[in-house]
Design a protein around this motif. Sequence first.
Motif, short mmCIF file in Angstrom:
data_model
loop_
_atom_site.label_atom_id
_atom_site.label_comp_id
_atom_site.label_asym_id
_atom_site.label_seq_id
_atom_site.Cartn_x
_atom_site.Cartn_y
_atom_site.Cartn_z
N GLY A 166 0.80 -1.22 0.00
CA GLY A 166 0.00 0.00 0.00
C GLY A 166 0.83 1.26 0.00
O GLY A 166 0.50 2.25 -0.67
N PHE A 167 1.94 1.25 0.73
CA PHE A 167 2.82 2.43 0.76
C PHE A 167 3.36 2.73 -0.64
O PHE A 167 3.38 3.89 -1.08
CB PHE A 167 3.99 2.19 1.71
N GLY A 168 3.81 1.69 -1.34
CA GLY A 168 4.32 1.90 -2.69
C GLY A 168 3.24 2.38 -3.65
O GLY A 168 3.47 3.27 -4.47
N GLU A 169 2.05 1.81 -3.52
CA GLU A 169 0.94 2.24 -4.37
C GLU A 169 0.56 3.69 -4.09
O GLU A 169 0.18 4.42 -5.01
CB GLU A 169 -0.26 1.32 -4.15
N ALA A 170 0.65 4.10 -2.82
CA ALA A 170 0.32 5.49 -2.47
C ALA A 170 1.26 6.46 -3.19
O ALA A 170 0.83 7.47 -3.74
CB ALA A 170 0.41 5.68 -0.96
N ALA A 171 2.56 6.14 -3.19
CA ALA A 171 3.53 7.00 -3.87
C ALA A 171 3.27 7.02 -5.38
O ALA A 171 3.31 8.09 -6.02
CB ALA A 171 4.94 6.52 -3.58
N THR A 172 2.97 5.85 -5.95
CA THR A 172 2.66 5.79 -7.38
C THR A 172 1.43 6.62 -7.70
O THR A 172 1.40 7.39 -8.68
CB THR A 172 2.43 4.33 -7.81
N ALA A 173 0.39 6.49 -6.88
CA ALA A 173 -0.86 7.22 -7.12
C ALA A 173 -0.65 8.72 -7.03
O ALA A 173 -1.11 9.49 -7.89
CB ALA A 173 -1.92 6.77 -6.12
N VAL A 174 0.05 9.18 -5.98
CA VAL A 174 0.25 10.62 -5.79
C VAL A 174 1.07 11.21 -6.93
O VAL A 174 0.76 12.29 -7.45
CB VAL A 174 0.93 10.90 -4.44
N ASN A 175 2.13 10.51 -7.35
CA ASN A 175 2.96 11.03 -8.44
C ASN A 175 2.18 11.14 -9.75
O ASN A 175 2.35 12.10 -10.51
CB ASN A 175 4.19 10.15 -8.62
N ASN A 176 1.31 10.17 -10.01
CA ASN A 176 0.50 10.25 -11.24
C ASN A 176 -0.65 11.24 -11.09
O ASN A 176 -1.04 11.89 -12.07
CB ASN A 176 -0.01 8.86 -11.61
N ALA A 177 -1.17 11.38 -9.88
CA ALA A 177 -2.20 12.40 -9.64
C ALA A 177 -1.63 13.80 -9.84
O ALA A 177 -2.33 14.71 -10.28
CB ALA A 177 -2.76 12.25 -8.23
N THR A 178 -0.34 13.96 -9.52
CA THR A 178 0.31 15.25 -9.70
C THR A 178 0.24 15.71 -11.15
O THR A 178 -0.01 16.89 -11.44
CB THR A 178 1.79 15.15 -9.25
N VAL A 179 0.41 14.78 -12.08
CA VAL A 179 0.33 15.12 -13.51
C VAL A 179 -1.11 15.42 -13.90
O VAL A 179 -1.36 16.29 -14.75
CB VAL A 179 0.91 13.98 -14.36
N ALA A 180 -2.06 14.73 -13.29
CA ALA A 180 -3.48 15.02 -13.58
C ALA A 180 -3.84 16.42 -13.11
O ALA A 180 -4.62 17.12 -13.76
CB ALA A 180 -4.36 13.98 -12.89
N ILE A 181 -3.26 16.83 -11.98
CA ILE A 181 -3.53 18.17 -11.45
C ILE A 181 -2.81 19.24 -12.27
O ILE A 181 -3.37 20.29 -12.59
CB ILE A 181 -3.08 18.25 -9.97
N ASP A 182 -1.55 18.96 -12.63
CA ASP A 182 -0.73 19.89 -13.39
C ASP A 182 -0.04 19.15 -14.53
O ASP A 182 0.98 18.48 -14.32
CB ASP A 182 0.32 20.54 -12.48
#
Length: 330
Positions: A300-316
């Motif tokens: 879950g920790f690794g998935e959280a980092a993956t999700a946040v980094n990809n969400a960052t591109v969705a935001i910006d």
Amino acid sequence: MTAAREAPVRAETDVLIVGAGPTGLFAAYYAGFRGHRVAIVDSLPELGGQITAMYPEKAILDVAGFPSVKGRDLVAGLVSQAATADPAYFLERTATDLEHHVDGVVVRLDDGTEITAGAVLITAGIGKFSPRPLPAGEGWLGRGLAFFVPSFAPYAGKDVVIVGGGDSAFDWALHLEPIARSVTLVHRRDAFRAHERTVQQVRDSSVRIITRAEVTALSGTDTVQSVDVTVDGETTTLPAQAVVAALGFIADLGPLQQWGIEVAKRHVVVDPAMRTSLPRVFAAGDITEYPGKVRLIAVGFGEAATAVNNATVAIDPTAKVFPGHSSEGS
């Protein structure tokens, strides 16, 4: 850990995290690391999810860097780490509705609060959960019958009967054995669902294991004093001042299922970037489903980092998925 901010009727954030368990707390830290404003919603009154609610004293053995760490200590560390992102907490509230706008997502909570976010990250574990009942235990809850063991001290010097054959049943048997007067584990089958190592540790202890058996009655006056255990039609009465029904949980994704999100067997389907079927909505942790999925806190920790980094591109869209190593800024 229990204090929640007063929620405005409307709030804005960059990343809204639904679920304040270990994965959600780490995601909050990581979103702060990426420079995002963070908000966390959880239906429970405390941070830490299932660990805080059910296993605060349990030793967790599969988190990198910790040979063994108590659940409550792991949560305390995650809360402290998440605090660096200064997250806004919305506890004892449920995310009910989701609506997409041109440049963001609006999530409504059950108290009427509306949160506008650049992206949503679902880290809700198994969703809302309720324990499977012990048929013979009706009317005994709080009178010696419990579904969770948040603290071991109340069981000191007692005869304890644990019903179940999964990880929780064996973990609690192992932890209670040194302090209880006696521990008996009752399971309806010969086979167990618990980790083999833990099963062997319990077998090697003083815990009595009774299989192909059922607890058919609880007896006492104000509180439980004994239980009837039936094996092949023959009933034996055991002393018991405490009964723990570790029979698993009934999970419910609740309102999330009404969002139009793709779900498989009560789990949210994601791609390798942790994207769900909905734009700007990501997921991480035990709630996710994909080929080869392994449900561990460490995953879950690794998935959280993956999700946040990809969400960052969705935001910006001008941002990069890879943020660089955290050690580079130290």
